[in-house]
Design a protein around this motif. Structure first.
Motif, PDB file in Angstrom:
ATOM      1  N   ILE A  41       0.834  -1.205   0.000  1.00  0.00           N
ATOM      2  CA  ILE A  41       0.000   0.000   0.000  1.00  0.00           C
ATOM      3  C   ILE A  41       0.869   1.256   0.000  1.00  0.00           C
ATOM      4  CG2 ILE A  41      -1.601   1.367   1.411  1.00  0.00           C
ATOM      5  CD1 ILE A  41      -2.802  -1.312   2.363  1.00  0.00           C
ATOM      6  N   LEU A  42       1.887   1.259   0.844  1.00  0.00           N
ATOM      7  CA  LEU A  42       2.757   2.429   0.938  1.00  0.00           C
ATOM      8  C   LEU A  42       3.615   2.596  -0.311  1.00  0.00           C
ATOM      9  CD1 LEU A  42       3.875   2.285   4.678  1.00  0.00           C
ATOM     10  CD2 LEU A  42       2.068   3.654   3.649  1.00  0.00           C
ATOM     11  N   LEU A  43       4.039   1.492  -0.896  1.00  0.00           N
ATOM     12  CA  LEU A  43       4.819   1.580  -2.127  1.00  0.00           C
ATOM     13  C   LEU A  43       3.968   2.182  -3.254  1.00  0.00           C
ATOM     14  CD1 LEU A  43       7.490   1.007  -3.518  1.00  0.00           C
ATOM     15  CD2 LEU A  43       6.669  -1.313  -4.013  1.00  0.00           C
ATOM     16  N   ASP A  44       2.704   1.769  -3.318  1.00  0.00           N
ATOM     17  CA  ASP A  44       1.798   2.351  -4.316  1.00  0.00           C
ATOM     18  C   ASP A  44       1.652   3.853  -4.103  1.00  0.00           C
ATOM     19  OD1 ASP A  44       1.395  -0.102  -5.466  1.00  0.00           O
ATOM     20  OD2 ASP A  44      -0.565  -0.467  -4.538  1.00  0.00           O
ATOM     21  N   LYS A  45       1.528   4.269  -2.847  1.00  0.00           N
ATOM     22  CA  LYS A  45       1.385   5.691  -2.540  1.00  0.00           C
ATOM     23  C   LYS A  45       2.665   6.444  -2.905  1.00  0.00           C
ATOM     24  CE  LYS A  45      -0.732   9.291  -0.786  1.00  0.00           C
ATOM     25  NZ  LYS A  45      -1.932   9.874  -1.436  1.00  0.00           N
ATOM     26  N   ALA A  46       3.821   5.854  -2.615  1.00  0.00           N
ATOM     27  CA  ALA A  46       5.096   6.489  -2.931  1.00  0.00           C
ATOM     28  C   ALA A  46       5.250   6.660  -4.445  1.00  0.00           C
ATOM     29  CB  ALA A  46       6.252   5.664  -2.375  1.00  0.00           C
ATOM     30  N   GLU A  60      10.394   4.695   3.073  1.00  0.00           N
ATOM     31  CA  GLU A  60      10.936   5.510   4.169  1.00  0.00           C
ATOM     32  C   GLU A  60      10.767   7.001   3.874  1.00  0.00           C
ATOM     33  OE1 GLU A  60      14.915   5.807   6.988  1.00  0.00           O
ATOM     34  OE2 GLU A  60      14.875   4.437   5.273  1.00  0.00           O
ATOM     35  N   ALA A  61      11.018   7.392   2.615  1.00  0.00           N
ATOM     36  CA  ALA A  61      10.847   8.795   2.227  1.00  0.00           C
ATOM     37  C   ALA A  61       9.386   9.221   2.336  1.00  0.00           C
ATOM     38  CB  ALA A  61      11.353   9.008   0.805  1.00  0.00           C
ATOM     39  N   LEU A  62       8.487   8.323   1.982  1.00  0.00           N
ATOM     40  CA  LEU A  62       7.055   8.608   2.088  1.00  0.00           C
ATOM     41  C   LEU A  62       6.665   8.869   3.536  1.00  0.00           C
ATOM     42  CD1 LEU A  62       4.115   8.604   0.900  1.00  0.00           C
ATOM     43  CD2 LEU A  62       4.079   6.149   1.476  1.00  0.00           C
TER      44      LEU A  62
END
Length: 247
Positions: A41-46, A60-62
């Motif tokens: 989910i976070l990778l998609d957002k990033a 991590e940057a996100l």
């Protein structure tokens, strides 16, 4: 049933790689899959935000960008310091004896409690019998030395036991059974040394760091819950968003 996150199907190879990181959890398979789902989910957002780098770097940057909490003010730290003076007191000691009535799965708790109450009442009437009663009744190795736990400082015992021994009157038997994760305790206090409260100026930076970490953890849980709510997930029900994402 395959687990699909925003149209992406998580693979057996990803699970095989992730699973060793969760062997200490109650349900390693569920914990590992939850971590994979949250990470996806976070990778998609990033990717949506155009962040660059390796996958873990992007996540991590996100999180650095999205989960931001202010540093607490000096006034907030002072209020915390004044509300919890025991956390900033050094040299505080208490001598304690106890009798442990251990709780086990096969034990009749009601009968154990009744027996412990009888022993407690007898000791309130006859405190001098404490050592002898500890040797006969206690399920703790300290029974061999009359229930003596020696000198204790904060952090030496479980919180529910600590709260009692540091608030009870010295040279007295606590007038009620003390319940902890280990069972029922009869507690006798010996000497108590009050200790010294550290100056606020000496601990302010540590308080600020601890408060900021707690705020960050809370904000992280909220952010993960928001991301889960916005994602399209099938094949798994997430009960929470507390799984670590960045090792």
């Amino acid at each position: 049933m395959p687990v699909i996150v925003n149209g992406y199907e998580l693979s057996d190879a990803e699970m095989e790689k992730e699973l060793p990181e969760h062997q200490g959890t109650a349900d390693p398979m569920k914990s590992a899959m939850t971590a994979l789902v949250l990470r996806r989910i976070l990778l998609d957002k990033a990717n949506e935000l155009g962040l660059s780098g390796e996958d873990e770097d992007k996540i991590e940057a996100l999180l650095v960008r999205e989960v931001v909490v202010p540093k607490p003010s000096s006034e907030e730290c002072l209020r915390h310091y004044q509300a919890h003076p025991q956390r900033f007191t050094v040299g505080e000691l208490v001598e304690a004896n106890h009798i442990l009535f251990q709780v086990t799965p096969a034990l009749d708790l009601d009968n154990l409690r009744r027996h412990a109450e009888v022993v407690l009442q007898d000791l309130l009437d006859n405190p001098a019998n404490f050592a002898a009663m500890a040797k006969v009744n206690s399920n703790c190795p300290s029974s061999e030395v009359g229930g003596n736990l020696g000198q204790l400082t904060r952090g030496d015992t479980v919180p529910e036991f600590e709260k009692v021994i540091f608030s009870a009157e010295e040279h007295k038997i606590v007038s009620r059974l003390v319940e902890t994760r280990f069972g029922l305790h009869i507690v006798q206090l010996g000497r108590k040394l009050a200790g010294k409260l550290l100056p606020f100026e000496q601990v302010e930076s540590k308080i600020a760091d601890a408060m900021q970490r707690a705020s960050h953890d809370h904000a992280m849980r909220q952010y993960l819950q928001l991301m889960v709510g916005q994602a399209k997930i099938s094949g798994i029900e997430l009960e929470g968003a507390d799984t670590p994402l960045v090792q």
